[in-house]
Design an enzyme around this catalytic site. Structure first.
Site, PDB file in Angstrom:
ATOM      1  N   SER A  13      71.856 -39.412  -5.888  1.00 42.06           N
ATOM      2  CA  SER A  13      73.363 -40.702  -5.936  1.00 42.06           C
ATOM      3  C   SER A  13      73.533 -41.589  -5.576  1.00 42.06           C
ATOM      4  O   SER A  13      74.461 -41.262  -3.990  1.00 42.06           O
ATOM      5  CB  SER A  13      74.337 -39.186  -6.074  1.00 42.06           C
ATOM      6  OG  SER A  13      75.211 -39.656  -7.073  1.00 42.06           O
ATOM      7  N   HIS A  55      69.812 -42.337  -9.193  1.00 41.60           N
ATOM      8  CA  HIS A  55      71.020 -41.791  -9.748  1.00 41.60           C
ATOM      9  C   HIS A  55      72.185 -42.614 -10.130  1.00 41.60           C
ATOM     10  O   HIS A  55      72.293 -42.836  -8.647  1.00 41.60           O
ATOM     11  CB  HIS A  55      71.204 -40.081  -9.989  1.00 41.60           C
ATOM     12  CG  HIS A  55      72.240 -39.720 -10.277  1.00 41.60           C
ATOM     13  ND1 HIS A  55      71.364 -39.215 -11.683  1.00 41.60           N
ATOM     14  CD2 HIS A  55      72.822 -39.202 -10.422  1.00 41.60           C
ATOM     15  CE1 HIS A  55      72.458 -38.410 -12.757  1.00 41.60           C
ATOM     16  NE2 HIS A  55      73.317 -38.334 -11.627  1.00 41.60           N
ATOM     17  N   ASP A  75      75.997 -43.267 -11.349  1.00 43.12           N
ATOM     18  CA  ASP A  75      77.138 -42.249 -11.752  1.00 43.12           C
ATOM     19  C   ASP A  75      78.228 -43.481 -12.539  1.00 43.12           C
ATOM     20  O   ASP A  75      78.932 -43.640 -11.131  1.00 43.12           O
ATOM     21  CB  ASP A  75      77.876 -41.262 -10.932  1.00 43.12           C
ATOM     22  CG  ASP A  75      76.937 -40.075 -10.419  1.00 43.12           C
ATOM     23  OD1 ASP A  75      76.361 -39.186 -11.556  1.00 43.12           O
ATOM     24  OD2 ASP A  75      76.436 -39.864  -9.050  1.00 43.12           O
ATOM     25  N   MET A  93      81.649 -44.385 -14.292  1.00 44.04           N
ATOM     26  CA  MET A  93      82.471 -43.640 -14.590  1.00 44.04           C
ATOM     27  C   MET A  93      83.461 -44.169 -14.856  1.00 44.04           C
ATOM     28  O   MET A  93      83.933 -46.112 -13.819  1.00 44.04           O
ATOM     29  CB  MET A  93      83.504 -42.907 -12.873  1.00 44.04           C
ATOM     30  CG  MET A  93      82.569 -41.776 -12.865  1.00 44.04           C
ATOM     31  SD  MET A  93      82.737 -41.850 -11.078  1.00 44.04           S
ATOM     32  CE  MET A  93      81.267 -40.080 -10.635  1.00 44.04           C
ATOM     33  N   HIS A 148      74.220 -42.173 -15.751  1.00 47.84           N
ATOM     34  CA  HIS A 148      74.115 -40.886 -16.010  1.00 47.84           C
ATOM     35  C   HIS A 148      76.002 -42.148 -16.567  1.00 47.84           C
ATOM     36  O   HIS A 148      76.736 -42.418 -15.724  1.00 47.84           O
ATOM     37  CB  HIS A 148      74.864 -40.165 -15.001  1.00 47.84           C
ATOM     38  CG  HIS A 148      75.400 -38.453 -15.171  1.00 47.84           C
ATOM     39  ND1 HIS A 148      76.343 -37.984 -14.030  1.00 47.84           N
ATOM     40  CD2 HIS A 148      76.241 -38.865 -16.550  1.00 47.84           C
ATOM     41  CE1 HIS A 148      76.405 -36.845 -15.321  1.00 47.84           C
ATOM     42  NE2 HIS A 148      77.084 -37.512 -15.854  1.00 47.84           N
ATOM     43  N   MET A 195      78.851 -41.388 -17.404  1.00 38.54           N
ATOM     44  CA  MET A 195      80.892 -40.537 -17.743  1.00 38.54           C
ATOM     45  C   MET A 195      81.862 -41.789 -17.862  1.00 38.54           C
ATOM     46  O   MET A 195      83.011 -42.435 -17.886  1.00 38.54           O
ATOM     47  CB  MET A 195      81.076 -40.035 -16.171  1.00 38.54           C
ATOM     48  CG  MET A 195      80.127 -38.662 -16.044  1.00 38.54           C
ATOM     49  SD  MET A 195      80.103 -38.824 -14.108  1.00 38.54           S
ATOM     50  CE  MET A 195      78.904 -39.879 -13.386  1.00 38.54           C
ATOM     51  N   MET A 255      75.899 -29.922 -15.938  1.00 44.37           N
ATOM     52  CA  MET A 255      76.297 -30.398 -14.478  1.00 44.37           C
ATOM     53  C   MET A 255      77.174 -29.613 -13.600  1.00 44.37           C
ATOM     54  O   MET A 255      77.846 -27.961 -14.494  1.00 44.37           O
ATOM     55  CB  MET A 255      78.270 -31.311 -14.951  1.00 44.37           C
ATOM     56  CG  MET A 255      77.862 -32.716 -15.948  1.00 44.37           C
ATOM     57  SD  MET A 255      77.539 -33.646 -14.997  1.00 44.37           S
ATOM     58  CE  MET A 255      77.974 -33.759 -13.311  1.00 44.37           C
ATOM     59  N   ASP A 275      73.174 -31.694 -11.380  1.00 46.65           N
ATOM     60  CA  ASP A 275      73.745 -32.804 -10.891  1.00 46.65           C
ATOM     61  C   ASP A 275      75.190 -32.104 -10.564  1.00 46.65           C
ATOM     62  O   ASP A 275      76.209 -31.696 -11.097  1.00 46.65           O
ATOM     63  CB  ASP A 275      74.024 -33.382 -11.877  1.00 46.65           C
ATOM     64  CG  ASP A 275      74.555 -34.953 -11.214  1.00 46.65           C
ATOM     65  OD1 ASP A 275      75.031 -35.613 -10.476  1.00 46.65           O
ATOM     66  OD2 ASP A 275      75.593 -35.909 -12.022  1.00 46.65           O
TER      67      ASP A 275
HETATM   68  C1  DX5 Z   1      79.743 -36.093  -9.871  1.00 52.49           C
HETATM   69  C2  DX5 Z   1      78.394 -36.331 -10.246  1.00 52.49           C
HETATM   70  C3  DX5 Z   1      77.418 -36.300  -9.379  1.00 52.49           C
HETATM   71  C4  DX5 Z   1      77.383 -36.577  -7.875  1.00 52.49           C
HETATM   72  C5  DX5 Z   1      76.922 -35.720  -6.930  1.00 52.49           C
HETATM   73  O1  DX5 Z   1      80.497 -36.961 -10.944  1.00 52.49           O
HETATM   74  O2  DX5 Z   1      77.542 -36.698 -12.016  1.00 52.49           O
HETATM   75  O3  DX5 Z   1      76.287 -37.526  -9.417  1.00 52.49           O
HETATM   76  O4  DX5 Z   1      77.406 -38.356  -7.177  1.00 52.49           O
HETATM   77  O5  DX5 Z   1      77.753 -35.709  -5.733  1.00 52.49           O
HETATM   78  P1  DX5 Z   1      77.190 -34.466  -4.614  1.00 52.49           P
HETATM   79  O6  DX5 Z   1      75.852 -34.577  -4.354  1.00 52.49           O
HETATM   80  O7  DX5 Z   1      77.734 -35.016  -3.534  1.00 52.49           O
HETATM   81  O8  DX5 Z   1      77.934 -33.670  -5.334  1.00 52.49           O
HETATM   82 ZN    ZN Z   2      75.114 -38.020 -12.258  1.00 54.10          ZN
END
Ligand code: DX5
Ligand code: ZN
Length: 218
Positions: free
Chosen positions: A11, A36, A38, A40, A69, A71, A139, A177
């Site tokens: 990620s 990956h 993320d 947000m 991803h 969010m 998740m 994840d």
């Molecule tokens: C959380 C994200 C994850 C995050 C995972 O909201 O969707 O992808 O980056 O990070 P780690 O592996 O550090 O938990």
């Molecule tokens: Zn993610």
């Protein structure tokens, strides 16, 4: 039915943003399969990470597929802005959109589509869409931040997804994840996960390649 090979998706959220291109290269050199990303928006989750311009910057250096991803509250509205760089786009079942339509739009654009559910959402919420999916993202932490502890009770959903997949002869990937590391990778794979997102445990490892290998073979 042949099982999907195990994929590791570091990620980008956990990398050093000030050295983005080197970090993308470091991740690829570690033997990881996907990047990956993320995204947000400060509404769907209580954090703001990065948007399409940043994802495009990663795409410029990446030779491996981008697993985006979203969010975000309105994935259907913002979807077109990620299509040029993403290989896979995952949206949340809890967001404000018509889920089946968004998934179809991703497919029509020639990308693979994923659907995700937060910890408090039951497996039954994604069940109606499973036949249309390339990937189900379970998740294993509350979405919003990296570095949180893994929630082992989420493996029940992974097992339910794996059972559904086998019973219906489907092939969608099952991705986990949040909190994935050397300890939690093994139980996740045993439950049926084949795609592991790893932020902290990959980018903050002293040897990223060794960490990626150890999780893949856990
Ligand atoms: C959380 C994200 C994850 C995050 C995972 O909201 O969707 O992808 O980056 O990070 P780690 O592996 O550090 O938990
Ligand atoms: Zn993610």
């Amino acid at each position: 039915m042949a099982a999907n090979p195990i994929f590791i998706a570091p990620s980008i959220l956990a990398c050093d943003f000030g050295r983005l291109h080197e970090e993308v290269c470091r991740s690829e050199a570690s033997g990881a399969d996907w990047h990956h990303l993320d995204v947000m928006d400060g509404h769907f989750v209580d954090n703001i990470s990065f948007g399409p311009a940043f994802v495009d910057a990663v795409a410029k250096r990446a030779t491996k597929p981008l697993d985006v991803h979203l969010m975000i509250e309105q994935p259907d509205h913002f979807l077109p802005r990620f299509l040029s760089s993403a290989a896979n786009i995952t949206v949340h079942v809890e967001a404000r959109h018509e889920v089946a339509r968004t998934l179809a739009e991703i497919r029509v654009a020639g990308r693979t589509c994923g659907l995700s559910l937060r910890p408090r959402t039951p497996f039954s919420a994604v069940e109606p869409f499973l036949e249309k999916l390339d990937l189900l993202l379970v998740m294993t932490v509350e979405p919003g931040f990296g570095g949180q502890p893994f929630m082992p009770e989420m493996l029940e959903k992974v097992r339910a997804a794996a059972a559904f997949r086998a019973a219906h002869n489907l092939h969608f990937r099952i991705e986990v994840d949040g909190g994935i590391n050397l300890k939690t990778a093994g139980p996740s794979i045993a439950a049926g996960a084949d795609t592991l997102v790893a932020g902290t445990s990959a980018f903050h490892a002293t040897d990223m390649a060794a960490a990626v290998w150890a999780m893949r073979t856990a």
